[in-house]
Design a protein around this motif. Structure first.
Motif, PDB file in Angstrom:
ATOM      1  N   ARG A 190       0.816  -1.303   0.418  1.00 20.48           N
ATOM      2  CA  ARG A 190      -0.122  -0.233  -0.045  1.00 20.48           C
ATOM      3  C   ARG A 190       0.740   1.429  -0.030  1.00 20.48           C
ATOM      4  O   ARG A 190       0.336   2.592  -0.337  1.00 20.48           O
ATOM      5  N   ASP A 191       2.498   1.198   0.480  1.00 21.37           N
ATOM      6  CA  ASP A 191       3.522   2.732   0.825  1.00 21.37           C
ATOM      7  C   ASP A 191       4.341   1.951   0.479  1.00 21.37           C
ATOM      8  O   ASP A 191       5.252   1.909   0.662  1.00 21.37           O
ATOM      9  N   PHE A 192       4.823   1.906  -1.382  1.00 20.10           N
ATOM     10  CA  PHE A 192       5.163   1.264  -2.268  1.00 20.10           C
ATOM     11  C   PHE A 192       6.716   2.356  -1.994  1.00 20.10           C
ATOM     12  O   PHE A 192       8.189   0.852  -2.619  1.00 20.10           O
ATOM     13  N   MET A 193       6.825   3.669  -2.044  1.00 22.65           N
ATOM     14  CA  MET A 193       7.448   4.384  -2.147  1.00 22.65           C
ATOM     15  C   MET A 193       8.775   4.284  -0.750  1.00 22.65           C
ATOM     16  O   MET A 193      10.029   4.275  -0.934  1.00 22.65           O
ATOM     17  N   GLN A 194       8.293   2.706   1.116  1.00 24.75           N
ATOM     18  CA  GLN A 194       9.408   3.351   1.234  1.00 24.75           C
ATOM     19  C   GLN A 194       9.043   2.019   1.381  1.00 24.75           C
ATOM     20  O   GLN A 194       8.944   1.062   1.458  1.00 24.75           O
ATOM     21  N   ARG A 195      11.138   1.482   1.185  1.00 17.80           N
ATOM     22  CA  ARG A 195      11.426   0.538   1.254  1.00 17.80           C
ATOM     23  C   ARG A 195      11.841  -0.379   2.713  1.00 17.80           C
ATOM     24  O   ARG A 195      12.147   0.631   3.556  1.00 17.80           O
ATOM     25  N   GLY A 196      11.920  -1.182   2.611  1.00 15.47           N
ATOM     26  CA  GLY A 196      12.056  -1.984   3.989  1.00 15.47           C
ATOM     27  C   GLY A 196      11.391  -3.049   4.384  1.00 15.47           C
ATOM     28  O   GLY A 196      10.008  -2.059   4.925  1.00 15.47           O
ATOM     29  N   ARG A 197      11.238  -3.758   4.997  1.00 18.89           N
ATOM     30  CA  ARG A 197      10.360  -4.871   5.791  1.00 18.89           C
ATOM     31  C   ARG A 197      11.773  -4.704   7.066  1.00 18.89           C
ATOM     32  O   ARG A 197      13.169  -5.785   6.853  1.00 18.89           O
ATOM     33  N   VAL A 198      11.400  -5.703   8.605  1.00 19.82           N
ATOM     34  CA  VAL A 198      11.853  -6.658   9.664  1.00 19.82           C
ATOM     35  C   VAL A 198      11.014  -7.821   9.404  1.00 19.82           C
ATOM     36  O   VAL A 198      10.125  -8.089   9.424  1.00 19.82           O
ATOM     37  N   ARG A 199      11.848  -8.753   9.647  1.00 16.62           N
ATOM     38  CA  ARG A 199      11.602  -9.933   9.673  1.00 16.62           C
ATOM     39  C   ARG A 199      11.574 -10.251  11.154  1.00 16.62           C
ATOM     40  O   ARG A 199      12.953 -10.527  11.113  1.00 16.62           O
ATOM     41  N   VAL A 200      10.868 -10.933  11.896  1.00 19.04           N
ATOM     42  CA  VAL A 200      11.132 -11.099  13.507  1.00 19.04           C
ATOM     43  C   VAL A 200      10.437 -12.728  13.762  1.00 19.04           C
ATOM     44  O   VAL A 200       9.368 -13.425  13.460  1.00 19.04           O
TER      45      VAL A 200
END
Length: 176
Positions: A105-115
C-alpha cells in the motif's frame, strides 16, 4: 545484541552480526545461544517463516486504511527499519532486515523486518512478547527513545529573549 541478517537487494550477501562480548561478564561459551552458533557456522536461518514487520504498522502518520495496525496514541512517528531492528535487538528477539522489500500500500517506503518470535522447539524468545501485536506495541514504545532520534534541544532562554525584544505593534489591516 542478538544476531540479525541484512539481505541486500541485488546479491545474495548475508551480513551477520552476533552477540557482543563484554570483558569480564561471562565466558564466550556461556553467552552463545544455539541460534548464534548456527549463524557462526555459516548456515543461514530460514527467515521465510518469521513474522513480517513493516514500519507502516506502527507509523502514527498513517491511517488504518493505509496500514497502521496499532492505536494512534501508541504509535510512533515515521519509524525506519533500522530503528525497528535495533529495538528488536534490545528486546532480544532475532530479526532480519530486508531492504529490497516494500509494503504494497506504500511502495515508496522501502524495507521490512522479519522477526522470529518462537524458537524451533516452540518456546518464546522473549516471554513478554507472545504475539505480533505485543511486539508492535513494545517496538512502538521503544522507537521514540532510540539514540538516533534524540534531537538537540535549544536553550529556552534564547527563545524567550527573542520573543521579549520584538516591538509591540498594532497589527490589523492597512487602510486605503
Amino acid at each position: 545484541m542478538m544476531g540479525f541478517t541484512l539481505i541486500l537487494p541485488s546479491r545474495a550477501i548475508y551480513i551477520r552480526v552476533t552477540q557482543n562480548f563484554v570483558a569480564g561478564s561471562a565466558s564466550a561459551s556461556e553467552q552463545l545461544s544455539p541460534e548464534s552458533e548456527i549463524q557462526m557456522n555459516g548456515e543461514v536461518p530460514n527467515i521465510k517463516k518469521w513474522v513480517v514487520f513493516y514500519p507502516v504498522y506502527i507509523n502514527s502518520k498513517k491511517t488504518v486504511a493505509e496500514g497502521r495496525r496499532i492505536s494512534l496514541a501508541k504509535a510512533c512517528e515515521n519509524p525506519t527499519c533500522a530503528e525497528i531492528a535495533d529495538c528488536c535487538n534490545h528486546l532480544k528477539v532475532p530479526n532480519a532486515i530486508e531492504i529490497d522489500k516494500a509494503y504494497p500500500r506504500d511502495f515508496m517506503q522501502r524495507g521490512r523486518v522479519r522477526v522470529q518470535l518462537k524458537k524451533e522447539d516452540g518456546t518464546l524468545w522473549n516471554p513478554a512478547i507472545s504475539s505480533r501485536k505485543q511486539l508492535m506495541l513494545q517496538v512502538a514504545e521503544l522507537v521514540p527513545r532510540h539514540p538516533g532520534r534524540t534531537k538537540k534541544q535549544e536553550a529556552p532562554s534564547t527563545s524567550s529573549a527573542a520573543a521579549g525584544s520584538s516591538k509591540p505593534g498594532k497589527g490589523g489591516r492597512k487602510k486605503r
